[in-house]
Scaffold this motif. Sequence first.
Motif, mmCIF file in Angstrom:
data_model
loop_
_atom_site.group_PDB
_atom_site.id
_atom_site.type_symbol
_atom_site.label_atom_id
_atom_site.label_comp_id
_atom_site.label_asym_id
_atom_site.label_seq_id
_atom_site.Cartn_x
_atom_site.Cartn_y
_atom_site.Cartn_z
ATOM 1 N N VAL A 77 29.131 1.397 -28.102
ATOM 2 C CA VAL A 77 30.495 1.927 -28.145
ATOM 3 C C VAL A 77 30.982 2.333 -26.757
ATOM 4 C CG1 VAL A 77 30.303 2.705 -30.535
ATOM 5 C CG2 VAL A 77 29.685 4.267 -28.670
ATOM 6 N N CYS A 78 30.058 2.362 -25.770
ATOM 7 C CA CYS A 78 30.475 2.806 -24.428
ATOM 8 C C CYS A 78 31.181 1.689 -23.664
ATOM 9 C CB CYS A 78 29.272 3.307 -23.623
ATOM 10 S SG CYS A 78 28.142 2.015 -23.049
ATOM 11 N N GLY A 79 30.887 0.430 -24.015
ATOM 12 C CA GLY A 79 31.559 -0.698 -23.368
ATOM 13 C C GLY A 79 31.068 -1.024 -21.972
ATOM 14 N N LYS A 80 30.051 -0.329 -21.504
ATOM 15 C CA LYS A 80 29.559 -0.577 -20.148
ATOM 16 C C LYS A 80 28.706 -1.833 -20.118
ATOM 17 C CE LYS A 80 29.595 4.294 -18.791
ATOM 18 N NZ LYS A 80 28.774 5.454 -18.347
ATOM 19 N N LYS A 81 28.951 -2.665 -19.128
ATOM 20 C CA LYS A 81 28.205 -3.910 -18.959
ATOM 21 C C LYS A 81 27.305 -3.818 -17.724
ATOM 22 C CE LYS A 81 30.328 -5.914 -22.390
ATOM 23 N NZ LYS A 81 29.609 -6.264 -23.627
ATOM 24 N N PRO A 82 26.221 -4.566 -17.691
ATOM 25 C CA PRO A 82 25.378 -4.569 -16.493
ATOM 26 C C PRO A 82 26.175 -4.973 -15.266
ATOM 27 C CG PRO A 82 24.280 -5.677 -18.315
ATOM 28 C CD PRO A 82 25.695 -5.448 -18.749
ATOM 29 N N ARG A 83 25.934 -4.284 -14.164
ATOM 30 C CA ARG A 83 26.606 -4.610 -12.903
ATOM 31 C C ARG A 83 25.719 -5.464 -12.008
ATOM 32 N NH1 ARG A 83 28.167 0.487 -9.903
ATOM 33 N NH2 ARG A 83 29.517 -0.949 -8.784
ATOM 34 N N GLY A 84 24.441 -5.489 -12.312
ATOM 35 C CA GLY A 84 23.512 -6.230 -11.471
ATOM 36 C C GLY A 84 22.403 -6.880 -12.264
ATOM 37 N N LYS A 85 21.688 -7.799 -11.607
ATOM 38 C CA LYS A 85 20.541 -8.479 -12.199
ATOM 39 C C LYS A 85 19.343 -8.276 -11.283
ATOM 40 C CE LYS A 85 20.249 -12.923 -11.644
ATOM 41 N NZ LYS A 85 20.475 -14.388 -11.767
ATOM 42 N N LEU A 86 18.256 -7.764 -11.840
ATOM 43 C CA LEU A 86 17.057 -7.541 -11.035
ATOM 44 C C LEU A 86 16.443 -8.878 -10.631
ATOM 45 C CD1 LEU A 86 15.342 -4.609 -12.991
ATOM 46 C CD2 LEU A 86 16.734 -4.457 -10.920
ATOM 47 N N ILE A 87 16.313 -9.096 -9.340
ATOM 48 C CA ILE A 87 15.657 -10.302 -8.834
ATOM 49 C C ILE A 87 14.152 -10.078 -8.788
ATOM 50 C CG2 ILE A 87 15.489 -11.911 -6.888
ATOM 51 C CD1 ILE A 87 18.153 -11.973 -8.467
ATOM 52 N N THR A 88 13.756 -8.849 -8.512
ATOM 53 C CA THR A 88 12.335 -8.480 -8.515
ATOM 54 C C THR A 88 12.109 -7.506 -9.660
ATOM 55 O OG1 THR A 88 12.827 -6.724 -6.915
ATOM 56 C CG2 THR A 88 12.023 -8.808 -6.045
ATOM 57 N N LYS A 89 11.484 -7.961 -10.731
ATOM 58 C CA LYS A 89 11.181 -7.060 -11.850
ATOM 59 C C LYS A 89 10.138 -6.030 -11.439
ATOM 60 C CE LYS A 89 13.949 -9.205 -14.635
ATOM 61 N NZ LYS A 89 13.472 -10.292 -15.476
ATOM 62 N N LYS A 90 9.215 -6.469 -10.593
ATOM 63 C CA LYS A 90 8.231 -5.574 -9.990
ATOM 64 C C LYS A 90 8.379 -5.674 -8.477
ATOM 65 C CE LYS A 90 4.781 -5.848 -13.690
ATOM 66 N NZ LYS A 90 3.360 -6.181 -14.022
ATOM 67 N N PRO A 91 8.039 -4.603 -7.741
ATOM 68 C CA PRO A 91 8.222 -4.671 -6.288
ATOM 69 C C PRO A 91 7.321 -5.716 -5.647
ATOM 70 C CG PRO A 91 6.946 -2.718 -6.887
ATOM 71 C CD PRO A 91 7.461 -3.305 -8.169
ATOM 72 N N VAL A 92 7.839 -6.350 -4.597
ATOM 73 C CA VAL A 92 7.062 -7.305 -3.812
ATOM 74 C C VAL A 92 6.291 -6.514 -2.753
ATOM 75 C CG1 VAL A 92 7.173 -9.294 -2.277
ATOM 76 C CG2 VAL A 92 8.785 -9.093 -4.197
ATOM 77 N N GLU A 93 4.998 -6.792 -2.629
ATOM 78 C CA GLU A 93 4.158 -6.084 -1.673
ATOM 79 C C GLU A 93 3.547 -7.068 -0.678
ATOM 80 O OE1 GLU A 93 1.374 -3.573 -3.687
ATOM 81 O OE2 GLU A 93 2.886 -2.731 -5.043
ATOM 82 N N PRO A 94 3.114 -6.580 0.481
ATOM 83 C CA PRO A 94 2.545 -7.485 1.491
ATOM 84 C C PRO A 94 1.289 -8.184 0.993
ATOM 85 C CG PRO A 94 3.061 -5.341 2.441
ATOM 86 C CD PRO A 94 3.204 -5.194 0.961
ATOM 87 N N GLY A 95 1.123 -9.418 1.438
ATOM 88 C CA GLY A 95 -0.077 -10.170 1.099
ATOM 89 C C GLY A 95 -1.220 -9.845 2.053
ATOM 90 N N GLU A 96 -2.367 -10.439 1.814
ATOM 91 C CA GLU A 96 -3.564 -10.147 2.610
ATOM 92 C C GLU A 96 -3.368 -10.482 4.080
ATOM 93 O OE1 GLU A 96 -7.011 -11.959 0.965
ATOM 94 O OE2 GLU A 96 -6.837 -10.958 -0.984
ATOM 95 N N GLU A 97 -2.671 -11.586 4.363
ATOM 96 C CA GLU A 97 -2.476 -11.990 5.761
ATOM 97 C C GLU A 97 -1.646 -10.962 6.510
ATOM 98 O OE1 GLU A 97 -0.619 -15.694 8.376
ATOM 99 O OE2 GLU A 97 -0.968 -15.922 6.218
ATOM 100 N N GLU A 98 -0.561 -10.502 5.896
ATOM 101 C CA GLU A 98 0.280 -9.503 6.551
ATOM 102 C C GLU A 98 -0.456 -8.174 6.710
ATOM 103 O OE1 GLU A 98 4.724 -7.428 6.359
ATOM 104 O OE2 GLU A 98 4.209 -9.060 4.991
ATOM 105 N N LEU A 99 -1.208 -7.787 5.694
ATOM 106 C CA LEU A 99 -1.967 -6.542 5.779
ATOM 107 C C LEU A 99 -2.985 -6.596 6.912
ATOM 108 C CD1 LEU A 99 -2.567 -5.845 1.980
ATOM 109 C CD2 LEU A 99 -1.136 -4.487 3.530
ATOM 110 N N ALA A 100 -3.582 -7.769 7.131
ATOM 111 C CA ALA A 100 -4.550 -7.916 8.210
ATOM 112 C C ALA A 100 -3.887 -7.801 9.578
ATOM 113 C CB ALA A 100 -5.271 -9.263 8.090
#
Length: 315
Positions: free
Chosen positions: A268-291
């Motif tokens: 009944v509120c009529g509010k619609k999504p304003r955005g779409k999540l491209i990353t459902k979970k956060p992206v973290e550095p891989g092993e090469e970058e961590l090294a």
Amino acid sequence: MEFEHFSVLLQECIEGLSIRPEGIYVDGTAGGAGHSKEIARRLTTGRLIALDKDPDAVRTASERLSCYPGAQVVQTDFAEISAVLDRLGVGQVDGILLDLGVSSYQLDNAERGFSYHQDAPLDMRMSREGLSARDLVNTWSPEDMARIIREFGEEKYAWSIAKNIAKARAEAPVETTGQLADIIRSSMPFSARRDGNPANKTFQAIRIAVNGELDSLSRVLDSAFDRLAPGGRFCIITFHSLEDRMVKQKFAGFAKGCTCPPDFPVCVCGKKPRGKLITKKPVEPGEEELAQNRRSRSAKLRVIEKLQEYRAPDV
């Protein structure tokens, strides 16, 4: 000392922005221009507006982006993105990037007073203006210091640390990073002093308070998202749980839309999504970058895309 900063999650950010050669993009945290250069070199008729409140970063980014005619650098806090776009006559943009980390230059340059690894005058001001860490530890009440150390640093010995800072400054002002680190260590039991660097959480908390980092992030989340064109992307790299929680919750709100109680049979509120999540979970550095860059270990990238504005049909 040359302004150096490893561009964390560089390729992931570029992919997240989904850059169009004719688009308009904002890098709200230019730093050493690592992310900015990768954006600028992908533009043809497009435009890049790079912001930073650190005057050293502004000088460096201006030099490193000088060969890109579509790029310009502005000295300001990223919370002022909307005001900067107004001044430049820019309406909507196609992408915004924020890297909320402290640069390697700021951490490794002793005179900036960010690090507990080198004894230097307490400062921690990214803008080099306003309240400094020295001002904070020598003038704030023990109660206020304990609050920010506990909330911003998630430090369980916050009250002991704040009380001992107040005790030390009663004899002589706390002037250096080394003095402060010693007070922090002496405020903890031996078992806690063996676990990593005991000063880390308190230094983080004081830096956040000095620079108003969480306030700036809170202000920019809504105002920057509003300036995105439909299809525009908002990419944010966070480095501690408080920042990540704020971004996660705000992005989820943009993507949710309806705010009706779950037991309502229909919306009944009529509010619609304003955005779409491209990353459902956060992206973290891989092993090469961590090294290559151990300071990237706590980085998390979240990306949201703005949807076409919903308009109710004419009755």
